[in-house]
Design a protein around this motif. Sequence first.
Motif, PDB file in Angstrom:
ATOM      1  N   THR A 184     -34.069 108.007  99.347  1.00 30.49           N
ATOM      2  CA  THR A 184     -33.858 107.298  97.894  1.00 30.49           C
ATOM      3  C   THR A 184     -35.351 107.065  97.332  1.00 30.49           C
ATOM      4  OG1 THR A 184     -32.007 106.019  98.289  1.00 30.49           O
ATOM      5  CG2 THR A 184     -33.640 105.117  96.858  1.00 30.49           C
ATOM      6  N   ILE A 185     -35.879 107.163  96.172  1.00 29.58           N
ATOM      7  CA  ILE A 185     -37.192 107.173  95.730  1.00 29.58           C
ATOM      8  C   ILE A 185     -37.041 106.214  94.438  1.00 29.58           C
ATOM      9  CG2 ILE A 185     -39.163 108.254  94.605  1.00 29.58           C
ATOM     10  CD1 ILE A 185     -38.057 110.909  95.948  1.00 29.58           C
ATOM     11  N   GLN A 186     -37.915 105.174  94.656  1.00 28.80           N
ATOM     12  CA  GLN A 186     -37.552 103.891  93.778  1.00 28.80           C
ATOM     13  C   GLN A 186     -39.022 103.231  93.398  1.00 28.80           C
ATOM     14  OE1 GLN A 186     -34.536 101.166  94.527  1.00 28.80           O
ATOM     15  NE2 GLN A 186     -34.509 100.115  92.543  1.00 28.80           N
ATOM     16  N   ARG A 189     -42.055 121.786  94.997  1.00 28.49           N
ATOM     17  CA  ARG A 189     -41.064 120.847  95.603  1.00 28.49           C
ATOM     18  C   ARG A 189     -41.560 119.347  95.058  1.00 28.49           C
ATOM     19  NH1 ARG A 189     -40.694 124.925  98.734  1.00 28.49           N
ATOM     20  NH2 ARG A 189     -38.744 125.720  99.338  1.00 28.49           N
ATOM     21  N   ASP A 190     -42.277 119.335  94.062  1.00 29.31           N
ATOM     22  CA  ASP A 190     -42.315 117.799  93.120  1.00 29.31           C
ATOM     23  C   ASP A 190     -40.987 117.751  92.814  1.00 29.31           C
ATOM     24  OD1 ASP A 190     -45.067 117.540  94.522  1.00 29.31           O
ATOM     25  OD2 ASP A 190     -45.948 118.188  92.404  1.00 29.31           O
ATOM     26  N   ILE A 191     -40.884 116.450  92.555  1.00 32.43           N
ATOM     27  CA  ILE A 191     -39.660 115.799  91.766  1.00 32.43           C
ATOM     28  C   ILE A 191     -40.197 115.261  90.593  1.00 32.43           C
ATOM     29  CG2 ILE A 191     -37.896 114.293  91.838  1.00 32.43           C
ATOM     30  CD1 ILE A 191     -37.794 114.345  94.699  1.00 32.43           C
ATOM     31  N   CYS A 192     -39.704 115.926  89.479  1.00 34.42           N
ATOM     32  CA  CYS A 192     -40.157 115.491  88.055  1.00 34.42           C
ATOM     33  C   CYS A 192     -38.886 114.924  87.385  1.00 34.42           C
ATOM     34  CB  CYS A 192     -40.566 116.907  87.268  1.00 34.42           C
ATOM     35  SG  CYS A 192     -41.586 117.859  88.145  1.00 34.42           S
ATOM     36  N   VAL A 193     -39.506 113.812  86.832  1.00 36.95           N
ATOM     37  CA  VAL A 193     -38.350 112.890  86.005  1.00 36.95           C
ATOM     38  C   VAL A 193     -38.987 112.555  84.736  1.00 36.95           C
ATOM     39  CG1 VAL A 193     -37.379 110.529  85.756  1.00 36.95           C
ATOM     40  CG2 VAL A 193     -37.326 111.839  88.048  1.00 36.95           C
ATOM     41  N   VAL A 249     -44.157 112.370  88.000  1.00 34.00           N
ATOM     42  CA  VAL A 249     -44.097 113.340  89.120  1.00 34.00           C
ATOM     43  C   VAL A 249     -44.438 112.785  90.532  1.00 34.00           C
ATOM     44  CG1 VAL A 249     -44.863 115.467  90.086  1.00 34.00           C
ATOM     45  CG2 VAL A 249     -44.472 115.188  87.533  1.00 34.00           C
ATOM     46  N   VAL A 250     -43.459 112.953  91.626  1.00 33.20           N
ATOM     47  CA  VAL A 250     -43.577 112.647  93.043  1.00 33.20           C
ATOM     48  C   VAL A 250     -43.737 113.703  93.637  1.00 33.20           C
ATOM     49  CG1 VAL A 250     -42.804 110.273  92.350  1.00 33.20           C
ATOM     50  CG2 VAL A 250     -41.401 111.807  93.387  1.00 33.20           C
ATOM     51  N   ASN A 251     -44.347 113.509  94.862  1.00 34.12           N
ATOM     52  CA  ASN A 251     -44.006 114.806  96.013  1.00 34.12           C
ATOM     53  C   ASN A 251     -42.758 114.539  96.701  1.00 34.12           C
ATOM     54  OD1 ASN A 251     -44.576 112.767  97.713  1.00 34.12           O
ATOM     55  ND2 ASN A 251     -46.482 113.439  98.364  1.00 34.12           N
ATOM     56  N   GLY A 256     -41.881 111.184  98.089  1.00 31.26           N
ATOM     57  CA  GLY A 256     -41.789 110.180  97.041  1.00 31.26           C
ATOM     58  C   GLY A 256     -42.912 109.404  96.614  1.00 31.26           C
ATOM     59  N   LYS A 257     -44.112 110.108  96.882  1.00 29.81           N
ATOM     60  CA  LYS A 257     -45.380 109.552  96.522  1.00 29.81           C
ATOM     61  C   LYS A 257     -45.863 109.822  95.143  1.00 29.81           C
ATOM     62  CE  LYS A 257     -50.196 109.143  98.156  1.00 29.81           C
ATOM     63  NZ  LYS A 257     -50.165 107.478  98.306  1.00 29.81           N
ATOM     64  N   LEU A 258     -46.196 109.028  94.507  1.00 27.13           N
ATOM     65  CA  LEU A 258     -46.458 109.265  92.887  1.00 27.13           C
ATOM     66  C   LEU A 258     -47.492 110.151  92.868  1.00 27.13           C
ATOM     67  CD1 LEU A 258     -46.204 108.857  89.965  1.00 27.13           C
ATOM     68  CD2 LEU A 258     -47.836 106.716  90.166  1.00 27.13           C
ATOM     69  N   ARG A 259     -47.548 111.202  92.108  1.00 26.57           N
ATOM     70  CA  ARG A 259     -48.795 112.194  91.803  1.00 26.57           C
ATOM     71  C   ARG A 259     -49.268 112.036  90.345  1.00 26.57           C
ATOM     72  NH1 ARG A 259     -48.415 117.618  91.472  1.00 26.57           N
ATOM     73  NH2 ARG A 259     -50.607 117.545  92.411  1.00 26.57           N
ATOM     74  N   PHE A 260     -48.513 111.793  89.630  1.00 23.45           N
ATOM     75  CA  PHE A 260     -49.111 111.449  88.170  1.00 23.45           C
ATOM     76  C   PHE A 260     -48.011 111.213  87.397  1.00 23.45           C
ATOM     77  CE2 PHE A 260     -48.365 116.126  87.994  1.00 23.45           C
ATOM     78  CZ  PHE A 260     -47.539 116.228  86.841  1.00 23.45           C
ATOM     79  N   ARG A 261     -48.500 110.518  86.226  1.00 26.58           N
ATOM     80  CA  ARG A 261     -47.700 110.222  84.865  1.00 26.58           C
ATOM     81  C   ARG A 261     -48.088 110.892  83.676  1.00 26.58           C
ATOM     82  NH1 ARG A 261     -46.430 105.217  87.425  1.00 26.58           N
ATOM     83  NH2 ARG A 261     -44.196 104.846  87.466  1.00 26.58           N
ATOM     84  N   TYR A 262     -47.289 111.698  82.759  1.00 25.18           N
ATOM     85  CA  TYR A 262     -47.764 112.047  81.819  1.00 25.18           C
ATOM     86  C   TYR A 262     -47.262 111.549  80.492  1.00 25.18           C
ATOM     87  CZ  TYR A 262     -48.233 115.847  77.982  1.00 25.18           C
ATOM     88  OH  TYR A 262     -48.320 116.488  76.771  1.00 25.18           O
ATOM     89  N   THR A 263     -48.043 111.207  79.805  1.00 19.95           N
ATOM     90  CA  THR A 263     -47.637 110.218  78.532  1.00 19.95           C
ATOM     91  C   THR A 263     -47.815 110.691  77.298  1.00 19.95           C
ATOM     92  OG1 THR A 263     -49.683 109.108  78.473  1.00 19.95           O
ATOM     93  CG2 THR A 263     -47.762 108.151  79.971  1.00 19.95           C
ATOM     94  N   GLY A 264     -48.225 112.232  77.383  1.00 23.76           N
ATOM     95  CA  GLY A 264     -48.256 113.040  75.865  1.00 23.76           C
ATOM     96  C   GLY A 264     -49.738 113.249  75.615  1.00 23.76           C
TER      97      GLY A 264
END
Length: 570
Positions: free
Chosen positions: A437-439, A463-467, A474-476, A479-487
């Motif tokens: 679980t990643i939360q 194998r990063d998980i992109c939501v 994007v987390v690895n 489940g560790k946060l790699r970055f957020r892209y906001t446009g």
Amino acid sequence: MLQTQNLMMDPRTSAQDVMRCDLCETAVVQMHCDTCLINLCKACVGEHISKGESNVHKVVKFQDRKLTTLYIACTTHDKERCKMYCKQCDIPVCISCISSNQHLGHELSKILQVLDEKKDTFTKERNELNDTVYPTYQDIASDVQNRISQLEKEYGDLSTAISKHGEDWHREIDKLVKKLKAEVDEMKNTQLQTLQKHLDEINKTMSDIKDEINSVEIAIDTNDMSKLFSVTSNVHTYRNLPHKIMPTLPKFIPGKIQGEELSKLYGALSSSSLTSDKHGYSMKTTQKSPEAGSSPPVKQLLDQPETVTTIDNTGYEYLYNVACLSDEEIWTGGNDSTMKLFSINRGSLLKSIRTKSGKIPSNIAVTKSGDLVYTDYWHRTVNIVKNEKIEEVIRLQNWKPKGVCSTSSGDLLVIMDSKDKKQTKVVCYSGSTEKKTIQFDDKGKPLYSFDTTCTYITENKNRDICVSDNAVVVVNQAGKLRFRYTGHTPAPKNEPFNPRGITTDSQSHILRADCNNHCVHIIDQDGQFLCYIDCGLSVPWGLCADANDNLFIAQCHWLKRQVKKIRYLQ
């Protein structure tokens, strides 16, 4: 009774009473784990072995156990041994230390427990060094060696080009040819020396890693606590991979033969360079994918993406989702309960499947084995369609599933909202079994927004998980946060970033639909904006890419309920 007497008379035991099992604390000790250094009754042996899967337990009869652990001598109280550990002070303590009230109110642990934790930490770090870090450096060394070989070849080709051009000239320009070739050799030697030095540093680091592995293994195997606490792990240093050095060759620019100013007319070399890219390498993963063993060919982005074909009539009032079954067929989903399979080239409907509940599917995807999977938000289920029969794979209790995707390992990633719509999390399933679980991030803050209606998920090639919720999160794998892209600004329509569907391609690009700006954002695997796909789109919503990197876009506009096939890579 005889067993009890033997225990009480054992000279290695200081207890005056019968020794009790360290787990149940009631039964008489009969066995001993030499790995974990704890006493056990026969009934608790199975429970103990099942808990520590990462350890190889050596359980022996109590009388055959190893010598008692060599506890650390207390630095404050002579002749006292430290059998407890103060977590606040981060030091071993003896009974006298505890009695002196120096550690009053502090959290204390048995030092054997701390020993187990340290050994477990060292075991994991040893495994990371063995399985991930060292193999990564091996790959880096191989990459640099290949670049050296390629550099030799390309510089050889450069010299050959200069020589061929020189054949067209007379003897009086031989000196100039030699001068230019000398410049080539000097540039080549400079770059080769730089790359060789880089390779030597990598090889030195690899040697240091092997030494680190050996030190950690010695620490893991010892019961001498002084040696154990003297070991310092440097694995965090090795996680910082070296910069990737990329040589740039000079270009030979030939001139026309006119008999004057030969040095200018013959041609000159452009300058060479060596660039250092901090993000040039990525850590090697220990999991194997079907594509492992061969890297995908590098494809460049087209200056102008082009529409290959369009499926005009999908039959939905609003079209939300698209998923690739193959390079010839795609599944679609919209604002009714029917999921439709279309032929891409003919644009014809091949098959229709109605959801089991009769509700609109929240999201659709295709599994690794080629089966259609969909989420039912209102009935809280994840379902797979096999041979046109719907199987309920997952039924949630207090959560509602939204986005779903199939991973390279065949698992399912599902992003879901809590029933009260105040929490969102990602869960990885193997079949119906919850694996991970990643939360939350490292600071305990939620990774995902729970105030968005549309949430999509995909797995990248690394194998990063992109939501996709209100941003791209994007987390690895861990489940560790790699970055957020906001446009990115300026946007094509200068409207706020309004993300929808998400997908990835063979180059590990992340593609994100932006329905407000009628475009698709392309970012790299580290979150850097690359470009927009803006070719007459109208409210792009669902996205998917096939094995050939063709992009399929589900347009939601009520006048253009189309699926467009776009080519955007060379």
